[in-house]
Enzyme design. Structure first.
Site, PDB file in Angstrom:
ATOM      1  N   TYR A 270      50.774  33.976  45.304  1.00  0.00           N
ATOM      2  CA  TYR A 270      51.157  35.370  45.081  1.00  0.00           C
ATOM      3  C   TYR A 270      52.561  35.661  45.600  1.00  0.00           C
ATOM      4  O   TYR A 270      52.947  36.812  45.761  1.00  0.00           O
ATOM      5  CB  TYR A 270      50.119  36.295  45.744  1.00  0.00           C
ATOM      6  CG  TYR A 270      48.695  35.980  45.348  1.00  0.00           C
ATOM      7  CD1 TYR A 270      48.335  35.926  43.991  1.00  0.00           C
ATOM      8  CD2 TYR A 270      47.711  35.711  46.301  1.00  0.00           C
ATOM      9  CE1 TYR A 270      47.034  35.614  43.619  1.00  0.00           C
ATOM     10  CE2 TYR A 270      46.416  35.404  45.933  1.00  0.00           C
ATOM     11  CZ  TYR A 270      46.081  35.354  44.592  1.00  0.00           C
ATOM     12  OH  TYR A 270      44.796  35.047  44.219  1.00  0.00           O
TER      13      TYR A 270
ATOM     14  N   THR B 273      69.362  44.615  73.843  1.00  0.00           N
ATOM     15  CA  THR B 273      68.217  43.777  74.196  1.00  0.00           C
ATOM     16  C   THR B 273      67.633  43.241  72.885  1.00  0.00           C
ATOM     17  O   THR B 273      67.904  43.794  71.811  1.00  0.00           O
ATOM     18  CB  THR B 273      67.179  44.569  75.009  1.00  0.00           C
ATOM     19  OG1 THR B 273      66.329  43.633  75.686  1.00  0.00           O
ATOM     20  CG2 THR B 273      66.309  45.443  74.098  1.00  0.00           C
TER      21      THR B 273
ATOM     22  N   HIS C 158      26.801  57.851  40.416  1.00  0.00           N
ATOM     23  CA  HIS C 158      25.750  56.912  40.826  1.00  0.00           C
ATOM     24  C   HIS C 158      25.502  55.859  39.743  1.00  0.00           C
ATOM     25  O   HIS C 158      24.400  55.317  39.640  1.00  0.00           O
ATOM     26  CB  HIS C 158      24.427  57.614  41.105  1.00  0.00           C
ATOM     27  CG  HIS C 158      24.515  58.776  42.028  1.00  0.00           C
ATOM     28  ND1 HIS C 158      24.236  58.665  43.367  1.00  0.00           N
ATOM     29  CD2 HIS C 158      24.850  60.070  41.814  1.00  0.00           C
ATOM     30  CE1 HIS C 158      24.382  59.857  43.937  1.00  0.00           C
ATOM     31  NE2 HIS C 158      24.765  60.723  43.021  1.00  0.00           N
TER      32      HIS C 158
ATOM     33  N   SER D 250      36.084  30.863  31.105  1.00  0.00           N
ATOM     34  CA  SER D 250      35.200  30.126  31.994  1.00  0.00           C
ATOM     35  C   SER D 250      35.372  28.640  31.708  1.00  0.00           C
ATOM     36  O   SER D 250      35.679  28.261  30.575  1.00  0.00           O
ATOM     37  CB  SER D 250      33.752  30.541  31.730  1.00  0.00           C
ATOM     38  OG  SER D 250      32.855  29.498  32.058  1.00  0.00           O
TER      39      SER D 250
ATOM     40  N   LYS E 114      33.285  33.768  27.476  1.00  0.00           N
ATOM     41  CA  LYS E 114      33.500  34.776  28.522  1.00  0.00           C
ATOM     42  C   LYS E 114      34.864  35.471  28.431  1.00  0.00           C
ATOM     43  O   LYS E 114      35.863  34.836  28.132  1.00  0.00           O
ATOM     44  CB  LYS E 114      33.369  34.117  29.914  1.00  0.00           C
ATOM     45  CG  LYS E 114      32.007  33.550  30.249  1.00  0.00           C
ATOM     46  CD  LYS E 114      30.953  34.612  30.536  1.00  0.00           C
ATOM     47  CE  LYS E 114      31.237  35.389  31.796  1.00  0.00           C
ATOM     48  NZ  LYS E 114      31.106  34.619  33.016  1.00  0.00           N
ATOM     49  N   ARG E 115      34.885  36.764  28.706  1.00  0.00           N
ATOM     50  CA  ARG E 115      36.114  37.562  28.843  1.00  0.00           C
ATOM     51  C   ARG E 115      36.047  38.224  30.213  1.00  0.00           C
ATOM     52  O   ARG E 115      35.542  39.333  30.335  1.00  0.00           O
ATOM     53  CB  ARG E 115      36.199  38.648  27.770  1.00  0.00           C
ATOM     54  CG  ARG E 115      36.269  38.203  26.343  1.00  0.00           C
ATOM     55  CD  ARG E 115      37.638  37.639  26.004  1.00  0.00           C
ATOM     56  NE  ARG E 115      37.639  37.150  24.615  1.00  0.00           N
ATOM     57  CZ  ARG E 115      37.218  35.931  24.277  1.00  0.00           C
ATOM     58  NH1 ARG E 115      36.796  35.085  25.180  1.00  0.00           N
ATOM     59  NH2 ARG E 115      37.249  35.561  23.001  1.00  0.00           N
ATOM     60  N   ASN E 116      36.495  37.533  31.209  1.00  0.00           N
ATOM     61  CA  ASN E 116      36.302  38.029  32.569  1.00  0.00           C
ATOM     62  C   ASN E 116      37.437  38.957  33.009  1.00  0.00           C
ATOM     63  O   ASN E 116      38.596  38.670  32.723  1.00  0.00           O
ATOM     64  CB  ASN E 116      36.212  36.853  33.532  1.00  0.00           C
ATOM     65  CG  ASN E 116      35.008  35.978  33.225  1.00  0.00           C
ATOM     66  OD1 ASN E 116      34.000  36.470  32.730  1.00  0.00           O
ATOM     67  ND2 ASN E 116      35.121  34.699  33.497  1.00  0.00           N
TER      68      ASN E 116
END
Lengths: 458, 458, 458, 458
Positions: free
Chosen positions: C17, C107, C156, C282, C288-290
């Site tokens: 990153y 300092t 919820h 995957s 898969k479409r993650n």
């Protein structure tokens, strides 16, 4: 007793999530009771060693029963020292003859740390572990009941390949079982101390040639063993490990609750908390069925986890001890109290869990084409296809584009013909019916359930 | 290789506290190496089961040696999937015949989680535990050397009663020893998995009747055992426990460092870090001798502890897994890396620790009167004084008021006369010379040191 | 330069990153550069005050350009002091005449804290705020584009009443805008110091009658103001507030990412990250479409938030300072670095966000009956129904039981007849078509978007 | 009222650190009271808009006074919804005519979030800020009183150069003053909401053309302003910022307490908590004077800081809200409660603080030679010494070796002769008497004290 309206309390653990069983050990009254037990263990040991007579022990025992926390706090207000206050209250209740034996050679933390070890051990063994074990039992029941109930497996919130609902729960049976076992060991291992003001048995050495043996005897009265080496206090590592494991257990519960509340989403609807007849879902939306108990479990985890940092901070104490953990250590019982609340509430909720077979099947069907992609790719690869993953990815995209099932597209694909012929009947069957592609889910579910049923004698 | 100036790095673990030994396991290159080991273990197992020939194993082994992280990252940039990228890189390096066996039936996290278990186990067993054991050895040496060196015990930063410097260190020997033992067990217990995309062995069941046995064989190649039940991932509890124990160990080091830097205060001066000839204490105050290594240890603890909360957060993963811990789990190695740095640096510092006998005695003398108050009170109580604690408190205040030693005041006090006569010679001696009031400090120091020397074969 | 393979780094912020723009300010090289700027500001001020000539300033300026971090680390290895090492490196590069003016009266922490203020200010103003503003701009665009796109509101995880998708995003526009504003103010307010070893201007008072004015002048060269009162260090509160706000901003991003990834669930499918042609979802499940970018954002938040505890721990420094935050303070830049990464990545992802109208409508339809319960109850109550909430709750249960729409059940209910007649046409219309029940969602979305567009000059 | 022995409580905030003033706002009873105020504000606004008559307002006002928390909890037990329970309790206490106006168009969180904003604002403005201001006043008094009291400055626990005790406290005056100002602004800015179930004013739009204006009017009754854009809940950022600042304030108090308890160490003895006549320092060591109040302050900080992570976790709520922060948000008041306790207790302790002039001077004298090293080096450098820092370092080591004062060694050093002659009289004087080397400490102390005295009208 100093009475107050419970709704004047500030911490929710004292008005909303308070539990009598927990309070018996982990309230201030519980603490007083355990501290008195340690003072009594000391006098008993002095008697066993012939330093005082049995009457003294009986006197102290009787006095212990009459000391109240309120009285001790009153004395502490006067002298600004909590254990000295307790000792003073006890001494006023015995004869002059018995007074010298009270607290003899002890330092405050001989009493505090040993009573903490005893009450945390009891709270974990008698309340938290049973509560978690009740939950484990419910989970095992569901695991066995739903061992064959096919459910789509999900990763990244996306449909992956099928499992069974019982198998999904078996994972939690295994994780929770492991944490219960760990808690047992860690609770048993909590040590006490009776080594005086700086841990070198300075005071008890004035009277005994075997001060370590003396320490062992006092602690044995409480079912405790001495720590190998102490300062004024018991080194905090054993307690830290126990509380970390409590946080870990609460994480397992939170993870389960998270799974369940997402499965209860309107669009998924695979499980539901049973709703009571009079229950209201929303103050304005009467149709709502909110997973409030699962949400509560997750929320309590958000209380518990950060507090572990307090426990780690409290690990550091300067030289033979400083008291920069004096107030904060008093909050550690809350960690256990919230964990007990989570376990009990989640048990009640899981016990009433409804599994919706219809929605399970409906969801499985959503991508029935899609979830067969994995076995297809794997079989192709095994059959020597040079670039199986890429091929299946392309077929999948084609199926989506053409709104056809993956099997259809596969059957019509020229390159696939040859491979389809080479498949075993079982392999070919799975391509047609993904519901069969659950591996050893059902078997594993039963195996895990059986293991923990036996291990925890359920 | 993709070279960069190390001082262009952002994390201090990569420019200031970077350690080659740690990086061998816990850098991204280390991770790649372990992931390739898992892919190789898979092919080896397929060979052992007669599914592929030995040439395939050799091909893959040779290919593994040539895959670089840079190459994998290049492929990942193209396809946006890290493990598929690794697999692609590996496949391009083997013959067409061997390709199907690579990654066969595996899901990404079979590779990732098993390689993480293996490299964390190795990092802890080969680097962290040896580093902590080196420190333990130094502490044992000092404990034995200073077993009889009397030091005032301190609680609340106030002089309490005497101990020995060796005894003070023995407490750390015991605590650190306990944590080393715990780390050993937890590292060994890290499990792997080879159960496919949702943990139900869906893919491997297409080829094997005994997929669990197959999983066991693959992992055995890596020195790992399978977890009882997995989803797409290994349940996180074993790793969480290990990292908690690393934080606990770092807390022990921080506590020791805190003690030492306070003992090095100008006014206390009981210990000192040895200063190198050219070392500068301050950019403007040439006289300064700053305990920078002890401060550094404490500061690293302030890095480590909060990150445990990330580990706890990463414990929760939805359904068969989500990847909201995908980035954060990559930071877990930093926890171990900082702990190793702390252990190595503190070892170097403690090895050169100077103990200043003169200041130890000077400090003991400061309240020589005062520290006798405890034995006096205890003996009086044992001799039946009705209110010994209060009496001694009054005498102490009197001594302070009159700037006399406590013994002087005691000897002149009419009420005390009788009690002084009843004391044993040893008791009377301690009232005169508090330096004798060290209990079993020296004996305990040697006992603890001997125990851990033997237990850790030092 | 000291080169190393980036994949030998341990922290993901340095291999996966890492960001060049961030490193320019927040790497160790960036830090060196800023420290040299402070040393130069000092000499410039001395010149402005007539204490040294312009040649000296030019000499120092030229020397600053040649000092390298590697060289400073080499010198630090020798003398064990970081700032003295920097000063030595600088001094060797100027004439004897110029040497005395380097670091004069300063300092170490005059240099360190002032350069930290300057570089954090720059990093936030030049990198983080622009990155967040880019995201804000994308969110505003979507808000306006989808202001009228009806979506079911969810509480919820359950369907509540309708909103619009633009309105949902407007909430994030407002929250993020507020955080950007807060960051601006906090970054600008970071103070510096030039008050010497203990903050009392001891050294500068040897030369100046107006040491506070002198401090102000030095800091003005850097665009900083002095803190009101310092010790050896700048009090940490301003920096703590800034980093808390960075964590707050990252929380807003994580919340947005969480919403999006759940809306991308297979069963919901209202939004999707655009998939690149070559992208693999995957390693074994090609279909898969993650939502890996949204997951990454959440995961980075799990890195950032716990580290705030390190910042709070670092707030405490004994007396005029201790250095138990010496190492940990070096990790603070990571907090900003992760936040920048989150902002940039989420911007790219949101820019390509697909909104699926079909699924939005399909989902709205799932409980079309249900979501009208709220307006029905409210209108009934307003029309004087004595127990409207309970009545509607009963009707809702009846509708579910009978699998009819709520409207149907209402129309057939005898008690309801009277109320239906009393409703306004608009109210009656809403009972028939819940899609109309979006309140002021669209209007509010546009209003909020317009406000922030104008405020941030987008 | 539901009475319980306070010592059966589990959280120390409810038995040991409970505060009546805090409980008035932040207990569950306090919460009920504020929630009723919001319901009343709603009816008042409806009346102002001519929708109901004044009698209705009076009825509701009277009913609000009679609703008890116990009653609400009883109803919640039945229906499992907290706000609906409150509404039911209120409705049963008014006439049929008035019932429809209660809770009209409101969602639960219109009530909860607005009442939380109001009570947190009140708790901070009326209790926390006054408590911190009292402490500020005590610190200002000591700052002024001890503005000229010379004390050695300490960095790294080592003697650095002199300051004054008043100056040391002035740093805290400045930091605490800044935090009080920040708290004022953040408390005032807490927004409310009255925008219904998903924030789009869906319900109120059924009745009003200007639902935003309606919201503004309801909240104005409570002294609140509406948030720019809400979901079901008020976005959490304003509350998060406020609680972060409470943690920051508590950090300032902890830092002060840490300084004081270390200055109270037996060997340093520069300050002391005044001891009460009857106070006991230790249960076995009657001579002890433990800094228990300072330790308590630090310990409460160890409670407060980690809980900020709960606040950050609670920042995230899915879609229009989930309730995974439902329990945890109930613990936020504890953060304020502990901060108030810290402020009050530290005020009492600081008010009685004894400053020991004798020990201050004794400590200054310990390295009187040493602390002159800084000015010597700086003056030498300014006078053109080519390597002043190194020269003074060597002289310091020589002085230590020969056990002479630094001045003596300097005067005898051949190279120094020339430099000594070039010094100004003031510079020469400082080399002889380090007590003069306090820079502008006294002046700054008075300036800072005056600033905050005026700013806070003390």
């Amino acid at each position: 007793m100093k009475l107050r309206d419970v709704f004047d309390n500030i911490s929710p653990i004292d008005y909303r999530y308070w539990d009598e069983e927990v309070a018996a050990h982990l309230s201030e009254n519980g603490f007083t009771r355990y501290k008195l037990l340690v003072e009594l263990a000391l006098v008993t040991t002095l008697h066993n060693r012939g330093m005082c007579d049995e009457i003294t022990v009986l006197e102290v025992e009787f006095a212990c029963r009459r000391v109240t926390t309120e009285e001790v706090y009153g004395e502490e207000d006067r002298i600004q020292h909590d254990i000295r206050a307790l000792v003073n209250c006890l001494r006023t209740k015995v004869s002059r003859r018995a007074k010298p034996y009270i607290h003899m050679t002890a330092t405050s933390n001989d009493i505090i740390d040993s009573s903490n070890a005893a009450r945390y051990m009891d709270a974990v063994e008698r309340i938290l572990i049973p509560a978690l074990t009740n939950l484990e039992e419910v989970l095992i029941t569901i695991t066995l009941r739903e061992a064959e109930t096919v459910q789509v497996g999900r990763t990244h919130g996306q449909h992956a390949v099928p499992i069974t609902f019982g198998f999904a729960l078996a994972g939690y049976v295994s994780r929770l079982g492991g944490s219960i076992e760990a808690l047992k060991i860690l609770a048993e291992e909590l040590p006490g101390k009776f080594s005086g003001a700086v841990g070198a048995h300075n005071a008890s050495s004035l009277f005994f040639d075997d001060p370590e043996e003396f320490e062992t005897e006092v602690l044995a009265e409480l079912g405790l063993v001495p720590v190998e080496c102490s300062t004024q206090i018991v080194p905090p590592e054993a307690m830290t490990r126990l509380l970390c494991e409590v946080a870990i257990a609460s994480g397992i519960l939170a993870n389960l609750a998270d799974d369940m509340r997402h499965l209860q989403r309107t669009e998924i609807g695979e499980v539901g908390e049973e709703f009571e007849v009079a229950q209201v879902g929303s103050s304005t939306m009467p149709q709502k069925r909110n997973p409030i108990n699962f949400e509560n479990t997750k929320s309590c985890w958000q209380i518990v986890v950060p507090r572990i940092v307090t426990v780690f901070m409290d690990q550091i104490s300067e030289h033979q001890r400083d008291m920069t953990n004096g107030a904060s250590i008093r909050t550690h019982p809350e960690i256990i109290a919230y964990a007990v609340h989570m376990a009990k509430r989640l048990t009640r909720t899981m016990r009433k869990l409804k599994v919706d077979q219809e929605n399970l099947l409906k969801n499985l069907d959503m991508t029935r084409g899609g979830i067969v992609a994995e076995p297809l790719y794997i079989i192709l690869a095994a059959l020597g296809h040079p670039d199986a993953h890429e091929k299946v990815r392309a077929l999948t995209l084609q199926a989506q584009r053409e709104a056809r099932s993956l099997e259809e597209v596969v059957v019509c694909d020229a390159e696939m013909k040859n491979y389809l012929e080479k498949m075993t009947p079982h392999q070919r069957e799975i391509i047609s019916d993904p519901l069969l592609y659950t591996g050893i889910a059902a078997k594993k579910a039963r195996k895990v359930a059986a293991h923990w049923k036996q291990k925890l004698s359920l």
